[in-house]
Structure formats: structure tokens, C-alpha cells
Design a protein around this motif. Structure first.
Motif, mmCIF file in Angstrom:
data_model
loop_
_atom_site.group_PDB
_atom_site.id
_atom_site.type_symbol
_atom_site.label_atom_id
_atom_site.label_comp_id
_atom_site.label_asym_id
_atom_site.label_seq_id
_atom_site.Cartn_x
_atom_site.Cartn_y
_atom_site.Cartn_z
ATOM 1 N N GLY A 88 0.807 -1.218 0.000
ATOM 2 C CA GLY A 88 0.000 0.000 0.000
ATOM 3 C C GLY A 88 0.835 1.261 0.000
ATOM 4 N N ALA A 89 2.007 1.219 0.660
ATOM 5 C CA ALA A 89 2.854 2.410 0.763
ATOM 6 C C ALA A 89 3.337 2.888 -0.598
ATOM 7 N N PHE A 90 3.539 1.962 -1.516
ATOM 8 C CA PHE A 90 4.031 2.341 -2.843
ATOM 9 C C PHE A 90 2.935 2.972 -3.704
ATOM 10 N N LEU A 91 1.700 2.925 -3.229
ATOM 11 C CA LEU A 91 0.585 3.459 -4.017
ATOM 12 C C LEU A 91 0.263 4.916 -3.676
ATOM 13 N N VAL A 92 0.956 5.491 -2.681
ATOM 14 C CA VAL A 92 0.720 6.892 -2.311
ATOM 15 C C VAL A 92 1.637 7.776 -3.147
ATOM 16 N N SER A 107 -7.915 11.562 -0.614
ATOM 17 C CA SER A 107 -8.065 10.263 -1.271
ATOM 18 C C SER A 107 -6.713 9.660 -1.606
ATOM 19 N N GLN A 108 -5.751 10.509 -2.003
ATOM 20 C CA GLN A 108 -4.418 9.997 -2.323
ATOM 21 C C GLN A 108 -3.726 9.454 -1.081
ATOM 22 N N LEU A 109 -3.842 10.194 0.013
ATOM 23 C CA LEU A 109 -3.143 9.803 1.231
ATOM 24 C C LEU A 109 -3.724 8.518 1.823
ATOM 25 N N HIS A 110 -5.043 8.377 1.765
ATOM 26 C CA HIS A 110 -5.688 7.210 2.377
ATOM 27 C C HIS A 110 -5.738 5.995 1.451
ATOM 28 N N PHE A 111 -5.407 6.189 0.186
ATOM 29 C CA PHE A 111 -5.533 5.085 -0.766
ATOM 30 C C PHE A 111 -4.664 3.898 -0.363
ATOM 31 N N GLY A 112 -3.411 4.184 -0.016
ATOM 32 C CA GLY A 112 -2.503 3.100 0.359
ATOM 33 C C GLY A 112 -2.983 2.347 1.588
ATOM 34 N N LEU A 164 -4.929 -3.443 14.351
ATOM 35 C CA LEU A 164 -3.587 -2.864 14.233
ATOM 36 C C LEU A 164 -2.683 -3.590 13.246
ATOM 37 N N ALA A 165 -3.240 -4.508 12.468
ATOM 38 C CA ALA A 165 -2.407 -5.270 11.528
ATOM 39 C C ALA A 165 -1.704 -4.366 10.531
ATOM 40 N N THR A 166 -2.350 -3.264 10.163
ATOM 41 C CA THR A 166 -1.763 -2.345 9.178
ATOM 42 C C THR A 166 -1.133 -1.127 9.865
ATOM 43 N N THR A 167 -0.521 -1.365 11.022
ATOM 44 C CA THR A 167 0.076 -0.264 11.796
ATOM 45 C C THR A 167 1.072 0.545 10.975
ATOM 46 N N GLY A 168 1.883 -0.122 10.153
ATOM 47 C CA GLY A 168 2.861 0.593 9.338
ATOM 48 C C GLY A 168 2.209 1.676 8.503
ATOM 49 N N ALA A 169 1.093 1.331 7.855
ATOM 50 C CA ALA A 169 0.391 2.300 7.010
ATOM 51 C C ALA A 169 -0.310 3.362 7.847
ATOM 52 N N VAL A 170 -0.887 2.970 8.986
ATOM 53 C CA VAL A 170 -1.622 3.920 9.834
ATOM 54 C C VAL A 170 -0.686 4.971 10.412
ATOM 55 N N VAL A 171 0.452 4.544 10.958
ATOM 56 C CA VAL A 171 1.400 5.493 11.547
ATOM 57 C C VAL A 171 2.031 6.374 10.475
#
Length: 701
Positions: free
Chosen positions: A289-293, A303-308, A439-446
């Protein structure tokens, strides 16, 4: 199944490598002109100096706690103390790395804003992603290594309490980092706003304001290092809780001796390892997901920031259900494996909806904040009344969502073990899984959350460096989005705290052989009231700390305006004494964090020595009242903040109007609500439950 811990290690290393890559990308960007770099250096030096002093103070506390564990828990000796120190070190490293890159990304984001939001947004996001993936990577790596070493390799007695000690180490850093960082940032923010905006009538981040550097430093120590440490311990705790609970419910350890079984049967092994599996797939999904921002033209910043993050959540949900079929497919006791994947989906969904509820009550795109801004036309009293009311009513949605996640997950657990004698145990285990789902997607949330203070700092640097107005407009748009992302992340953190604390609470009751919390038992009732009282006392202590520190800041800012000729007027060559304000915030926060931080550890120990049942009541009372207070304070504070910004955008008279002054007062009241007491509350309830779990053998003696 034996490959799952190694998959988790590989995923964690992947997250750390991504953080390193993003760090290189950020550092390679243009830091701008000499003036911008000078301002950024002052912010960075102040932030890193504070972090070093804070870590030295916390290290003494961690060392003392490790000695206590060594002395009073002989079955954990020496592994419990070692695990505690490792958890603290991993959390501290995550905070240090995240802070370092955030203070490099701010000036580069400001410079990138010259070329538009499309260039600035991905740079700020990548700066935040370094924090996000360092937090998640080190958390998953630490828990995986603790499991491999203490459970699989050494098979030490009380092995899962040793693993829980890793979480306690992270919690210790998180508690003090949140309190200390929150006091620091709000002392500076309140001083800068009340004297700068209201009394002197100068804009936010104006270089004439002596507190402006301290304010920008505070954004980093509170909202980067503080939030990172918070979610590190939330993430670690959400994995530890179902693992420990599985060990106690499904017989992976002997209940009396707490010795690890020589061989695990299929049920024991799979229930231990499934949380690590979810952590691994969540990490992999977050990396994708991080590569999609990216900064795409024609799409809104939000929308761009939350897409990943949204992509990562969907991938994790699908993979969790498929993974449950794979992990539990051959386990005789699990009648319908697919249902053990559903708590992960529920946790993800509840986290997303709690975040949306927080956004609804704190964003100026929705009615609550617009109505709050309208109340400012009649003065600060009506603003404060309305803001408190909005925060209180916002707890309804969050409680219903958490209740739904707990009840739904428990029901899925019953279905998974339907017809077996393990139905109830399966329900409790499934409810604990909802926390790791959230919290599984903590990396993306933080990553999205840490983006906020980077953008805020970028705006401050643009203002202080006298960059063109269009640059400030872009950084303001990024900062406005950052306020919303912060509210969403706080929702995730508080919601996950409730679920994680519940799972740890159930693990504690199993460890001390309490099957029912009896509300007719006088000891339980006493503990229940003390637990409810502790959260209010903790909130009061942290708010009073902010008030005292802010008072010193206000006096200093007023002194400089009065004694430095030409400062208020902006006379060329006249500079404020920024270092004095930075020192006030630093000294005050380090001094004031000791009492409330110690309360979280000492209170459960004292009550637990009196009665294990009373401690159960205390944890239950603190969980309910702390969750409600955390939601109320975070959302009230966020609503006041964005009502002020809504007026500053030109509504209800705009900047300098009476409505604006009233809104600034409301925002000032809300500052310690949303950035000190509220966020620290969710750590408080987890610290108390994990202390109870680790020291459970003492309470049984």
C-alpha cells in the motif's frame, strides 16, 4: 506452521528495509535555502536534545522495573528483565529513527511545496512512513524473536509472561514518551497561541513569536515520537495478548507451574502462531500500500493519502480469512476455521469506522465543527460548552463499534469451536484477535499519522522563512489534512487500546485463576471504583502539568515582547530568544511526567498485593472509564482545533475577529485534551493490565 515465526521475521525485515529506502529518498530531496535550513536545524536540534534527555530519564525507570522483576519474579529470572529491556530498546530506537527523519522531511516538504502539492504530499508521506514501518517492523521483529527464543528455543518457565514483559518494556517507553511529549508540545502551543495570536495579534508560526520554535519542536516530540511509541506498544500488545491468552486457555503451559509443554499439539501451536501470521500479512500488505501513495493531479489530497492504507486493509482482510483456512484447516478442535479469520476483518472494520467517527466529529467538512465555529460568535464560554458536549456525544459511536467488534468476534469464536468443550475459550480467543486485526496495518496507519506533524512543521518553516504566500497555502492544505489523519490515528489507537486491554485483562484473570468478576464481592467493588478514579486522577495530573508549564511559557513570551525592543514590530535584525522557550518546555515536561507515569505502574502493584480480585475490579473500572475519557478528550480537542482553523479560513469573521479569539481560547483548552491527557489515557489502561499480567505470580503467592 513452524515457518510462521520466520515469515513474521522476514516481513518485519521487509518493513525495516522499506523504512530505510524511504529515509534515503527523503534525505536526497532538496532542503531549500540557507534560511530554511537554519530554521529546520533549530527544530531538529531541539527535538533530538529533548529526546536524548527524555530517554535518559526513562532508562532509569526501565532499569528500576527490570530489577523489581528480577527480584520478585524468580521464575522469570533473568529472562523477564532481559525481555523488558529489549522491548524498551526497540521502542526507543523506533522513536529516535522516526524523529530523525521527520525533522529532515519537514524542510524538504516546505521546499517541495514550491512545485505544488503533488510534489510535497508524497515526500511528507514518505517521511511519516519511515516512522510507521520502523514502529511496525521493530514491533513484529521483537515479538517474533521473543517467541522463537523464549518459547521455542529455551522453553523457559512462564515463557509467555516473559514475552509479555517485552510488551511492558515498550509500554514503559510509550507512557513516558506520550506524557512528556504531550506536556512539551502543549506548553509551547498554548504559550504561542495565547500571547502570540490573542495578545500580540501576530500569525501562527510568525518568527517574532519566541515560542514558535518550541511549538514546532513539540509537534515532533509529541506527535511523532509520542504517537510512534504509543502505537509500538499497542501493536506489540495486540500480538502478545492473544498469544498469552492462547497459552493459558488451550494448555500450551501448565496452569499451575506455567512451564511450557515439551511438545505442542496442533491446537496449541496454531493458536499461538496465528497472531504472528496476521502481523506478517498486515506488514506485507502495508508495504504494498505504501508504494501506491503518489502525488496525482486531479485527485484530492485526502483520497491519495488514504488510498494506500485502504488497499492494505482490504488485502489484510482477504489474506486473514484465507490464512485462517490454511492455519486451522487441519486442527480437529476447530470445526469451522473460516470464522477465526473474521475477527481480523471485524477489527479492521471497527478501526476504520472509529477513525471515521473521529473524523466526523473533528473535521471542518462536517456539521459538528461548523456548528462549533458558529458558537464562537457568542464568545469563548459557548465554544467550550459546545466542544465538551461534542466530545461526550462522540463516545456513543465508538462504544457501539467496540461493543460490536467484541460481541461479533466472540460469536465467530463460538462458531469456530461449535459443539466442542472449547466454545467459550474459542470465543474469548477470537475477541482477542480483533485487536491485532485493528492494528495489523500499523505501518500504514502510523505513516499517515506522522505525515501530519511533518506538514505542520513545513508550514511553520514556510512562514518563518518568508516563503511566497502560495507555498504557505499548499502547506496549510497539507496541514489541514494532517489534522484529520491525526484524529483518525487517535481513533485507531484508542479503539485498539480497548480491545488489547480487554484481551490482556482476560489473560490476567486466567493467570490468577479468576473465572468470574463478582460484583457482589466488596473487594471487587472497591477496585472498580479505584480504577475509575485513577483515570480521572491521571487526566487531572497531566492537564495540571500542561497548565503549569504553559504558565511559565506565557510569562517568558510576554517578557521577551516587553524587554526586546522591536521584536513585536518585526524590526530587521531583531530576533527572539527561542532557546529559552525550548528549555522551559524541556525542563517542565521531564519534571512533570514522573508522577502520572509512575502511577500507572505502582497502583496495580499495590492493589494486586492487597487482593487479586480487587485488581481485577480496578482493571475493569479503568478500562471502561479510560476508554470513554480518551475518546471524549481526543474528539473535543480536535473539534476545537478545527473550529479555529475553519474561522481562520475566512468564516464567521476570519482571523482577528472576536469569534476567532473565542475559538483560540477553545483550542487552547483542547490542546491538553487531544495531545496530552487523551492519547496518554489509552496507554494507561494497557500499562496497568500488562503490569497485572506480568506480576500475576506475585499476587497468587
Amino acid at each position: 506452521m513452524e515457518l510462521i515465526p520466520y515469515l513474521a521475521v522476514a516481513a518485519a525485515v521487509g518493513g525495516l528495509l522499506l523504512a530505510a529506502y524511504f529515509a534515503r529518498v527523503v534525505n536526497a530531496a532538496d532542503p531549500g535555502n540557507d534560511v530554511m535550513q537554519e530554521i529546520a536545524a533549530a527544530i531538529r536540534d531541539g527535538a533530538m536534545a529533548f529526546l536524548r534527555r527524555e530517554y535518559r530519564a526513562i532508562a532509569l525507570f526501565v532499569a528500576a522495573l527490570s530489577v523489581v522483576i528480577f527480584a520478585v519474579l524468580p521464575t522469570l529470572r533473568p529472562w523477564g528483565s532481559i525481555s523488558l529491556i529489549l522491548g524498551a530498546v526497540f521502542s526507543a530506537v523506533a522513536g529516535f529513527v522516526g524523529m530523525r527523519i521527520a525533522t529532515a522531511a519537514n524542510v524538504r516538504t516546505a521546499n517541495a511545496a514550491r512545485d505544488g502539492a503533488g510534489k510535497a504530499l508524497p515526500l511528507a508521506y514518505r517521511g511519516g512512513a519511515v516512522m510507521g514501518f520502523t514502529v511496525a517492523g521493530l514491533g513484529l521483529l521483537g515479538i517474533s524473536l521473543a517467541y522463537l527464543v523464549f518459547v521455542q528455543l529455551l522453553r523457559v518457565d512462564d515463557a509467555f509472561q516473559v514475552v509479555a514483559a517485552f510488551g511492558l518494556g515498550g509500554s514503559s517507553i510509550a507512557l513516558f514518551a506520550r506524557i512528556g511529549g504531550g506536556i512539551y508540545t502543549k506548553a509551547a502551543d498554548v504559550g504561542a497561541d495565547l500571547v502570540g495570536k490573542v495578545e500580540a495579534g501576530i500569525p501562527e508560526d510568525d518568527p517574532r513569536n519566541p515560542a514558535t520554535i518550541a511549538d514546532n519542536v513539540g509537534d515532533n516530540v509529541g506527535d511523532v515520537a509520542g504517537m510512534g511509541a504509543d502505537l509500538f506498544e499497542s501493536y506489540a500488545g495486540s500480538i502478545v495478548a492473544p498469544m498469552v491468552l492462547a497459552a493459558l486457555l488451550f494448555g500450551g503451559v501448565d496452569f499451575d507451574t506455567k512451564a511450557v509443554a515439551e511438545t505442542f499439539d496442533a491446537l496449541q501451536e496454531t493458536t499461538f502462531l496465528f497472531p504472528l501470521f496476521v502481523g506478517a500479512i498486515g506488514m506485507i500488505a502495508s508495504i504494498l500500500g505504501a508504494f501506491l501513495v503518489r502525488g496525482r493531479k486531479g485527485k484530492s489530497l485526502s483520497s491519495q493519502l488514504h488510498f494506500g492504507t485502504n488497499v492494505a486493509m482490504v488485502l489484510t482482510a482477504v489474506a486473514s480469512v484465507a490464512g485462517a483456512l490454511w492455519v486451522f484447516g487441519g486442527v480437529e478442535e476447530v470445526v469451522s476455521p473460516v470464522w477465526l479469520g473474521m475477527p481480523i476483518v471485524l477489527g479492521l472494520g471497527a478501526g476504520y469506522l472509529i477513525g471515521f467517527a473521529s473524523e466526523y466529529y473533528t473535521s471542518d467538512h462536517y456539521a459538528p465543527v461548523k456548528k462549533l465555529a458558529q458558537q464562537a460568535e457568542t464568545g469563548p464560554a459557548t465554544v467550550i460548552i459546545a466542544g465538551i458536549a461534542e466530545g461526550m456525544i462522540s463516545t456513543v459511536a465508538s462504544v457501539l463499534l467496540i461493543g460490536g467488534a467484541i460481541g461479533g468476534s466472540y460469536w465467530f469464536g463460538l462458531l469456530a469451536f461449535s459443539g466442542t468443550e472449547l466454545e467459550v475459550a474459542g470465543g474469548l480467543y477470537a475477541a482477542a484477535l480483533a485487536a491485532i486485526g485493528m492494528l495489523a496495518t500499523t505501518g500504514a496507519v502510523v505513516a499517515v499519522d506522522a505525515y501530519g506533524p511533518i506538514s505542520d512543521n513545513a508550514g511553520g518553516i514556510a512562514e518563518m522563512a518568508h516563503m511566497p504566500p502560495e507555498v504557505r497555502e499548499i502547506t496549510d492544505s497539507l496541514d489541514s489534512l494532517g489534522n484529520t489523519t491525526a484524529a483518525v490515528a487517535k481513533g485507531f489507537a484508542i479503539g485498539s487500546a480497548a480491545l488489547t486491554a480487554l484481551a490482556l485483562f482476560r489473560a490476567y484473570t486466567a493467570a490468577v485463576d479468576i473465572s468470574v468478576i463478582d460484583l457482589t464481592n466488596v473487594e471487587v467493588i472497591i477496585g472498580l471504583f479505584i480504577g475509575g478514579m485513577l483515570t480521572f486522577a491521571f487526566a487531572a495530573l497531566t492537564m495540571k502539568s500542561v497548565g503549569r508549564a504553559a504558565q511559565q511559557m506565557i510569562v517568558e513570551v510576554r517578557r521577551q515582547f516587553a524587554e526586546i525592543p522591536g521584536l513585536r514590530e518585526g524590526k530587521e535584525g531583531v530576533k527572539a530568544e527561542y532557546a529559552k522557550c525550548v528549555d522551559i518546555s524541556t525542563r517542565a515536561s521531564l519534571r512533570e511526567m514522573i508522577l502520572p507515569g509512575s502511577l500507572a505502574v505502582i497502583a496495580p502493584l499495590i492493589i494486586g498485593l492487597f487482593s487479586a480480585e480487587a485488581l481485577g475490579g480496578l482493571l475493569a473500572g479503568a478500562l471502561v472509564s479510560g476508554f470513554l475519557l480518551a475518546i471524549f478528550m481526543a474528539n473535543s480537542g480536535g473539534a476545537w482545533d478545527n473550529a479555529k482553523k475553519y474561522i481562520e479560513a475566512g468564516n464567521h469573521g476570519g482571523k482577528g475577529s472576536d469569534a476567532h479569539k473565542a475559538a483560540v481560547t477553545g483550542d487552547t483548552v483542547g490542546d491538553p485534551f487531544k495531545d496530552t491527557s487523551g492519547p496518554a489515557m489509552n496507554i494507561l489502561i494497557k500499562v496497568m493490565t500488562i503490569v497485572a499480567l506480568v506480576f500475576a505470580p506475585v499476587f497468587l503467592a
